[in-house]
Design an enzyme around this catalytic site. Sequence first.
Site, PDB file in Angstrom:
ATOM      1  N   CYS A  21       0.820  -1.217   0.000  1.00 24.40           N
ATOM      2  CA  CYS A  21       0.000   0.000   0.000  1.00 24.40           C
ATOM      3  C   CYS A  21       0.856   1.271   0.000  1.00 24.40           C
ATOM      4  CB  CYS A  21      -0.957  -0.003   1.184  1.00 24.40           C
ATOM      5  SG  CYS A  21      -0.156   0.266   2.749  1.00 24.40           S
ATOM      6  N   CYS A  67       0.704   3.838   2.020  1.00 23.50           N
ATOM      7  CA  CYS A  67       1.193   4.306   3.323  1.00 23.50           C
ATOM      8  C   CYS A  67       2.419   3.512   3.773  1.00 23.50           C
ATOM      9  CB  CYS A  67       0.098   4.319   4.379  1.00 23.50           C
ATOM     10  SG  CYS A  67      -0.605   2.744   4.821  1.00 23.50           S
TER      11      CYS A  67
END
Length: 136
Positions: A46, A48
Amino acid sequence: MYPDDLVMPMKQELTDKGFQDLTSAAAVNEAIKKDATTLLMINSVCGCAAGAARPGAVFSLTGDKKPAQLITVFAGYDKEAVEEARKHLAPFPPSSPCIALFKDGELVHMLERHHIEGNPAGAIAANLQAAYDEYC
């Protein structure tokens, strides 16, 4: 499962900085149960993880105090290792990415995905460094 060519560069961001890549339940148990401070990062694909978790974890290691052992497993790729790592993170629900600090086999600090999302790498590093000051 994610393809190797996607995952390997993301793993390498941590292994190049001294993290041991664990791929089995036995390796996870052996590492976490050591009488030492251990930083575990459950890595993921992902945004993040790329923008905050991996760089924050690496930057956190620039201070005087740091964990004796650095380990990582990859969600969506190292299934057995991730499942075992998550057992050690109870009562926290599964979260990836996440970063946990253990001392002598006991979970003492946890950053879940919701602590990582929306925060810059520097904030992640500062949070971890405060935990190192207390436990390392």
